[in-house]
Design a protein around this motif. Structure first.
Motif, PDB file in Angstrom:
ATOM      1  N   HIS A   1      59.554  76.002  44.722  1.00  0.00           N
ATOM      2  CA  HIS A   1      59.522  77.453  44.507  1.00  0.00           C
ATOM      3  C   HIS A   1      58.829  77.817  43.197  1.00  0.00           C
ATOM      4  O   HIS A   1      58.152  78.850  43.125  1.00  0.00           O
TER       5      HIS A   1
ATOM      6  N   GLU B   1      55.616  80.264  43.309  1.00  0.00           N
ATOM      7  CA  GLU B   1      55.654  81.554  42.621  1.00  0.00           C
ATOM      8  C   GLU B   1      54.957  81.500  41.265  1.00  0.00           C
ATOM      9  O   GLU B   1      55.178  82.379  40.422  1.00  0.00           O
TER      10      GLU B   1
ATOM     11  N   ARG C   1      60.443  85.990  40.154  1.00  0.00           N
ATOM     12  CA  ARG C   1      60.238  85.808  41.592  1.00  0.00           C
ATOM     13  C   ARG C   1      61.029  84.612  42.123  1.00  0.00           C
ATOM     14  O   ARG C   1      61.549  84.654  43.236  1.00  0.00           O
TER      15      ARG C   1
ATOM     16  N   LYS D   1      63.726  84.645  45.104  1.00  0.00           N
ATOM     17  CA  LYS D   1      63.583  83.786  46.274  1.00  0.00           C
ATOM     18  C   LYS D   1      64.804  82.899  46.496  1.00  0.00           C
ATOM     19  O   LYS D   1      65.220  82.662  47.625  1.00  0.00           O
TER      20      LYS D   1
END
Length: 232
Positions: A191, A195, A201, A205
């Motif tokens: 992630h 991102e 973000r 998420k």
């Protein structure tokens, strides 16, 4: 694994409960007031809600009544308070709360109450099922793909896919905690890369508050990764 919504206006309590329940394998969503709790409830029905009674905008009992009157009380709700009277606890139970936790909450009491709440059958329309959504769990245990009601939505949710070859590198011949740490390291690195290391973000998420996210990355030894980019 269950999706649990924790509603409390005290950030310390939210983070503590989130950390404990996350370590138990649950997915946690946090809300600091009734407005955020309403939005979280409409966004995705949680399997269980931990709801504080005393909050600044709308108290927990009023929110419980609201959900009940709107037909939204189709998940177990456990009330929490450090100042509630017996009458308040009885009223909450009468409205539909399944249990009550008195603050300060002990670890053993929290886990026992949450497990009991998730084991209770809940009514969804004319059907009765369990809060843990056993069909999904059984599909996972049988190593079968989950079938969703909307194939288009399913494709959108999984694209782009993580590197499954990395997931396959996790050794199953090690303690559960070590294997989970390896998975979490791969998960958060995925992630972070996706991102562009934006902590805002990544927080959105993964469903973790930024403070919890920072702590988790440091615990996993990937603190330096988030320092490479300050775009968050």
């Amino acid at each position: 694994m269950a999706r649990i919504l924790v509603v409390d206006d005290e950030i310390g309590i939210r983070e503590l409960l989130s950390e404990i329940l996350y370590d138990e394998g649950h997915t946690i969503e946090l809300a600091e007031n009734a407005a955020q709790a309403r939005a979280a409830r409409l966004r995705a029905r949680p399997d269980l809600v931990l709801l504080d009674i005393w909050m600044p905008d709308t108290d927990g009992v009023s929110l419980l009544k609201e959900w009940s009157s709107q037909g939204l009380l189709d998940m177990p709700v456990i009330m929490m308070s450090g100042h509630a009277t017996v009458d308040t606890a009885v009223e909450a139970t009468r409205i539909g709360a399944v249990d009550f936790l008195e603050k300060p909450i002990t670890l053993q009491k929290l886990l026992k109450t949450v497990a009991a709440g998730l084991a209770r059958p809940v009514v969804r329309g004319s059907q009765v099922t369990n809060a843990r959504m056993p069909v999904e769990r059984h599909a996972f245990e049988a190593n079968q793909p989950l079938v969703t009601s909307s194939p288009v939505m399913a494709v959108a949710d999984i694209a782009p896919e993580p590197n499954h070859s990395l997931l396959g590198s996790i050794s199953l011949d090690q303690p559960l905690r070590d294997a989970r740490d390896e998975f979490e390291r791969i998960y958060f690195e995925y992630h972070l890369g996706r991102e562009n290391h934006s902590m805002t973000r990544v927080s959105e998420k993964t469903g973790l508050e930024r403070t919890h996210l920072y702590r988790k990355l440091k615990q996993l030894g990937i603190e330096s990764s988030r320092k490479k980019n300050l775009a968050s």
